[in-house]
Design a protein around this motif. Structure first.
Motif, mmCIF file in Angstrom:
data_model
loop_
_atom_site.group_PDB
_atom_site.id
_atom_site.type_symbol
_atom_site.label_atom_id
_atom_site.label_comp_id
_atom_site.label_asym_id
_atom_site.label_seq_id
_atom_site.Cartn_x
_atom_site.Cartn_y
_atom_site.Cartn_z
ATOM 1 N N SER A 66 0.829 -1.211 0.000
ATOM 2 C CA SER A 66 0.000 0.000 0.000
ATOM 3 C C SER A 66 0.858 1.253 0.000
ATOM 4 C CB SER A 66 -0.910 0.021 1.226
ATOM 5 O OG SER A 66 -1.820 -1.032 1.160
ATOM 6 N N ASP A 117 -5.917 -1.322 -4.775
ATOM 7 C CA ASP A 117 -5.240 -1.849 -3.583
ATOM 8 C C ASP A 117 -6.162 -2.832 -2.867
ATOM 9 O OD1 ASP A 117 -3.746 -2.353 -1.387
ATOM 10 O OD2 ASP A 117 -3.415 -0.258 -0.822
ATOM 11 N N GLU A 118 -5.919 -4.094 -3.042
ATOM 12 C CA GLU A 118 -6.730 -5.173 -2.472
ATOM 13 C C GLU A 118 -8.221 -4.943 -2.729
ATOM 14 O OE1 GLU A 118 -5.385 -7.480 0.261
ATOM 15 O OE2 GLU A 118 -3.468 -6.531 0.697
#
Ligand code: ADP
Ligand code: MG
Length: 625
Positions: free
Chosen positions: A348, A481-482
């Motif tokens: 991240s 991001d995820e």
């Protein structure tokens, strides 16, 4: 526990200084009766206005020839006692009101809080004056007045916090388990309120001592001949020009006490709230701080996005936390690069560093360049970066519920994302575009969804809206991001499909971050595996998945479940990531690696190989030249 708390307070040097001042003053107050000082109230007209160190008066004498030192110390005792008592009473009654109002709510809340509002409707000092006027002058009445005017402060603060606690799920669960209100109040609510009450107390006690002194100064508090700090100041006022020591000395004492209390109070507040001490509540700047040594290398002009040698660290304690270390990769339109690694490996922070979105302080980008269409983003002025964010480089985050605004409809938020970058867009155009965006992410009834609020939608639906918002300005790059981590497997597959189609149809470059190799295998062209802030292996997806070269990649593959592969249970990787503020000199994975030998820990391991396959492993290097 107490010792640790005290240590935390004293780490703040100013708080330590305040504590020292207070310790000195209270120490003096405690020993006053044993110092053999002259009677503070004995008048000796012959010694009027004696100067300090004259005629045996250490601090001189006042307008009636009374010993100032003796009056000062006895007066300080009195002022402290009255101020503290008033503060304790206000804290007790105020907190009680706040707790009852917040916990029981309804009519009781209305009744209590409206009464408190009545108190608050009058200016502070005026109300105190009015109360003393009614009760008559005297120290006791001044104490009562000061306590009353400070009740609202505690009541309001405590009620606010109690309200949040009383509505929280664990209280609801405890209630359902059959616990009574009294037990809930005493064992669940009150323990959580201590820190709030202590902070409110420590920040107001100084103010209350000042108020008491103020009333005495006006002649409404302590009555002659009894001395307290306020009355000494009041009596000395007439001789302020001719004999300044009579008023300066009590004035200094008030200053020292209030200053000490406030400095210590700040320290207590910081110690009770570690976020303050860590600087998290500091307002972060709109762009991550960049402190690069030397001239940055020229950026690659071939690819759309080119990250080279990026390092980001957090400067919190003595040792910087090195979250991202020397990360390089590039990406073109239509490509999908996956960044994989276990939680905490720096994915991240890498993603957010690209457009300078890591909160700073404490984050600092210490080296590297982010080239976007041939320009180094870290060298551009902030306006350029701000314009790029969301327009050319867009983000999708893990939890859309926390990124969507709870009070705006989906349509309004989509429109805002577009208007921010193009203020000329009109309402009908915005609406048409929002609907087509929602259709792009396969939402069946876009008109209806436009009018909905985020809380009324399912997780998969919200994530589609997150994707639609990222697409709103036709970006060149999307960083996800995820994006599927919070979704169940079926919805995850749908979202992956949408992302995959979009990048193919629209030619968007996609950076897809995940901890799960199974997920990225479905979408990515290339995979970069991160460990402890570094890329440890990078290459085409198929190669990395079928012939993993780094022991960490192999361990990661073995730890994710393979349906239908026939192999038994997934095998977890023992141990954990090294601490980012205390990284080993050699390979960061050596401590958990089955193949590790002494040479792995000897010195830093470089990323080696060809452009199509890079690996950061000594063993692999030895085997593959
Ligand atoms: P992930 O790979 O799970 O996304 P992150 O990039 O979020 O990991 O975090 C990488 C490292 O940086 C972790 O060790 C984390 O503790 C640290 N970190 C992240 N944000 C902060 C912060 N605001 N302050 C201090 N350390 C942080
Ligand atoms: Mg993360």
């Amino acid at each position: 526990m107490m010792v640790r708390f005290a240590k935390r307070i004293l780490r703040n040097r100013l708080a330590g200084f305040g504590a020292g001042l207070l310790l000195m003053v209270t120490g003096l107050c405690l020993v006053t009766p044993f110092l053999g000082l002259p009677d503070p109230n004995v008048i000796s007209t012959a010694d009027r206005f004696s100067l300090p160190f004259e005629d045996g008066f250490v601090l001189g004498a006042d307008h009636l020839g009374r010993d100032i030192l003796s009056r000062l110390l006895w007066g300080t005792r009195l002022s402290l006692a009255v101020g503290l008592t008033a503060a304790l009473i206000a804290a007790l009654i105020g907190s009680l009101i706040g707790i009852l109002a917040g916990f029981f709510g309804g009519k009781l809340d209305d009744l209590l809080m409206r009464s408190v509002d009545v108190l608050m409707a009058f200016p502070y000092i005026l109300l105190a004056l009015a109360i003393v006027a009614v009760l008559g002058p005297g120290l006791m009445n001044a104490l009562i007045a000061v306590a009353i005017v400070n009740i609202p402060f505690f009541a309001r603060n405590v009620r606010g916090v109690t309200l949040v606690i009383a509505r929280s799920d664990y209280i609801a669960a405890a209630r359902l388990s059959g616990r009574g209100s009294i037990s809930l109040l005493l064992f669940e609510v009150v323990p959580n309120l201590w820190s709030v009450i202590i902070v409110a107390f420590s920040t107001t006690v100084g103010w209350m001592i000042l108020e008491t002194a103020g009333l005495s100064f006006l002649g409404l508090g302590s009555q002659p001949p009894q001395s307290d700090l306020g009355s000494m100041l009041g009596e000395g006022r007439a001789a302020l020009i001719t004999n300044p020591h009579t008023s300066v000395i009590p004035g200094l004492m008030i200053f020292v006490i209030v200053m000490g209390i406030n400095l210590l109070g700040d320290g207590v507040r910081d110690a009770l709230d570690p976020r303050l001490a860590k600087g998290t509540l500091q307002r972060s700047s709109p762009v991550t701080q960049v402190l690069r040594t030397g001239q940055p290398a020229p950026v690659d002009t071939q690819s759309t996005l080119d990250v080279a040698g990026l390092s980001t660290e957090f400067r919190v304690d003595k040792n910087p936390l090195r979250a991202v270390r020397d990360v390089s990769f590039s990406l073109n339109g239509g490509e999908c690069l996956a960044i994989v690694g276990e939680s905490g490996s720096g994915k991240s922070v890498t993603a957010l560093s690209i457009t300078g979105l890591v909160a700073s302080p404490p984050a600092v980008i210490t080296s590297g360049t982010v080239g976007f269409r041939g320009r180094d983003l870290f060298s551009e002025p902030f306006d350029v970066l701000r314009d790029l964010r969301g327009r050319r480089i867009a983000y999708i985050f893990q939890d859309p519920l926390s990124t969507l605004h709870p009070l705006l409809t989906v349509g309004a938020q989509l429109a805002e994302a577009m208007v921010t970058h193009d203020p000329r867009l009109t309402k009908p155009v915005l609406r048409r575009r929002a609907i087509s965006l929602l259709e792009d992410v396969r939402i069946a009834n876009p008109e209806h969804i436009m009018m909905s609020y985020p809380h009324a939608l399912s997780g998969g639906m919200r994530q589609r809206i997150g994707i639609a918002m990222a697409l709103a300005n036709d970006p060149d790059i999307i960083i996800a991001d995820e994006p599927t981590t919070a979704l169940d497997v079926t919805v995850q597959a749908q979202v992956l499909r949408i992302l995959d189609d979009l990048r193919r149809q629209k030619g968007v470059g996609l950076i897809f971050i995940s901890h799960d190799l199974n997920v990225v295998s479905q979408i990515s062209d290339r995979i970069a595996v991160m460990y402890a802030g570094q890329i440890v292996e990078c290459g085409p997806s198929r190669d990395v998945l079928e012939q993993p070269a780094h022991p960490y990649t192999r361990a990661l593959l073995a730890s994710s479940p393979q349906i239908g592969a026939g192999g038994g249970l997934p095998k977890p990787i023992d141990g954990g990531l090294p601490r980012p503020d205390d990284l080993p000199a050699g390979c960061a994975f050596a401590a958990r690696c089955e193949m590790a030998t002494d040479i792995c820990s000897a010195s830093a391991v470089e990323l080696r190989g060809s452009a199509s396959r890079e690996v950061r492993c000594v063993k692999w290097e030895a085997a593959n030249g």
